[in-house]
Structure formats: structure tokens, C-alpha cells
Design a protein around this motif. Sequence first.
Motif, short mmCIF file in Angstrom:
data_model
loop_
_atom_site.label_atom_id
_atom_site.label_comp_id
_atom_site.label_asym_id
_atom_site.label_seq_id
_atom_site.Cartn_x
_atom_site.Cartn_y
_atom_site.Cartn_z
N VAL A 221 0.87 -1.17 0.00
CA VAL A 221 0.00 0.00 0.00
C VAL A 221 0.90 1.22 0.00
CG1 VAL A 221 -1.75 1.28 1.28
CG2 VAL A 221 -1.83 -1.22 1.23
N GLN A 222 0.56 2.16 -0.87
CA GLN A 222 1.35 3.39 -1.00
C GLN A 222 0.42 4.58 -0.90
OE1 GLN A 222 4.38 3.48 -4.11
NE2 GLN A 222 3.53 5.43 -4.78
N GLU A 223 0.84 5.58 -0.18
CA GLU A 223 0.04 6.79 -0.07
C GLU A 223 0.34 7.70 -1.25
OE1 GLU A 223 -0.90 10.21 3.20
OE2 GLU A 223 -0.45 8.17 3.85
N GLU A 224 -0.71 8.17 -1.86
CA GLU A 224 -0.58 9.10 -2.98
C GLU A 224 -1.00 10.48 -2.50
OE1 GLU A 224 -1.35 7.84 -6.90
OE2 GLU A 224 0.36 6.59 -6.40
N VAL B 73 -3.15 3.68 -2.55
CA VAL B 73 -3.31 2.73 -3.65
C VAL B 73 -2.60 1.43 -3.28
CG1 VAL B 73 -3.55 4.44 -5.49
CG2 VAL B 73 -1.29 3.61 -4.88
N LEU B 74 -3.11 0.34 -3.80
CA LEU B 74 -2.48 -0.96 -3.66
C LEU B 74 -1.66 -1.18 -4.93
CD1 LEU B 74 -2.19 -3.69 -2.17
CD2 LEU B 74 -4.12 -4.49 -3.53
N ILE B 75 -0.37 -1.42 -4.76
CA ILE B 75 0.50 -1.68 -5.91
C ILE B 75 0.86 -3.16 -5.88
CG2 ILE B 75 2.68 -1.16 -7.05
CD1 ILE B 75 2.50 1.63 -5.80
N GLU B 76 0.45 -3.87 -6.92
CA GLU B 76 0.70 -5.31 -7.03
C GLU B 76 1.72 -5.55 -8.15
OE1 GLU B 76 -2.34 -8.81 -6.69
OE2 GLU B 76 -2.31 -8.11 -8.77
N THR B 77 2.76 -6.32 -7.85
CA THR B 77 3.78 -6.65 -8.83
C THR B 77 3.64 -8.11 -9.19
OG1 THR B 77 5.26 -5.01 -7.84
CG2 THR B 77 6.25 -6.60 -9.34
N VAL B 78 3.61 -8.42 -10.49
CA VAL B 78 3.45 -9.79 -10.97
C VAL B 78 4.53 -10.12 -12.00
CG1 VAL B 78 0.95 -9.81 -10.57
CG2 VAL B 78 1.83 -9.19 -12.82
N PHE B 79 4.79 -11.40 -12.16
CA PHE B 79 5.70 -11.91 -13.17
C PHE B 79 4.85 -12.67 -14.17
CE2 PHE B 79 8.74 -14.93 -14.99
CZ PHE B 79 9.79 -14.09 -15.26
N GLU B 80 4.93 -12.28 -15.44
CA GLU B 80 4.10 -12.88 -16.48
C GLU B 80 4.97 -13.68 -17.44
OE1 GLU B 80 0.80 -10.66 -18.70
OE2 GLU B 80 2.46 -10.76 -20.14
N TYR C 33 0.54 -3.25 -11.16
CA TYR C 33 -0.83 -2.76 -11.28
C TYR C 33 -1.13 -1.89 -10.07
CZ TYR C 33 -1.33 -6.54 -14.66
OH TYR C 33 -1.17 -7.38 -15.73
N LYS C 34 -1.81 -0.78 -10.30
CA LYS C 34 -2.25 0.11 -9.22
C LYS C 34 -3.76 0.01 -9.12
CE LYS C 34 0.93 4.00 -8.96
NZ LYS C 34 1.02 5.45 -9.14
N ARG C 35 -4.23 -0.13 -7.87
CA ARG C 35 -5.67 -0.18 -7.61
C ARG C 35 -5.96 0.70 -6.39
NH1 ARG C 35 -4.32 -5.62 -8.75
NH2 ARG C 35 -5.33 -6.35 -10.63
N PRO C 36 -7.14 1.31 -6.37
CA PRO C 36 -7.50 2.07 -5.18
C PRO C 36 -7.51 1.16 -3.95
CG PRO C 36 -9.07 2.46 -6.97
CD PRO C 36 -8.17 1.35 -7.40
#
Length: 92
Positions: A58-61, A67-74, A87-90
Motif C-alpha cells: 500500500v502506498q500513499e498518494e 493505492v495498492l500496488i501489485e507486482t506480478v511476473f508474467e 498494477y495500481k488499484r484504489p
Amino acid sequence: MRTEGNKRQQLLIAQEMFKESQNLTREHKALILGFMAGARENPYPNREVVTIKLNDRVQEESEGKKVLIETVFEMNYKTGMWRKLQYKRPHQ
């Protein structure tokens, strides 16, 4: 990024990714390393593209919004390409 690149560089990239990844299991680490090394046996044959969650935070903007910042490996088993995405999500 392509798998044909410098193997040492790929290993360093993977090690750095693993350091910041609180969500990875041993099986997922092995799957990622294998894919980066050229293994193309897909453990999920019903999906061409496999995504593994590396971490989230979670990062404060501005103005106190979070916002919740999710990092994925594709991994794309059809093309042999892989990438790291965020990905950033509220966040409530």
C-alpha cells in the motif's frame, strides 16, 4: 524480455526479484527460474500466459489517498517472453 539473453544477467534479475517478493513459494521460484532458462513445459496447459504474484504494498498518494500496488511476473508459454508488471488499484 527474451529468454535467449545473457543467462548471468537473467539470474541476477531473478535474484533481485526474489528478494523483494514476499508471496513466492519454492514451486513458483522454480517455475520462474526454469522459464527464464528456457523450459517451456507449461504446468497450466489450459493457459498460454501464466501470471505469478510477486508482492503487493500500500502506498500513499496525493491528498492522503492510498493505492495498492501489485507486482506480478508474467510468462507467455506461446512466445517465450516474460515481463514484470505493476498494477495500481484504489485501496480502502
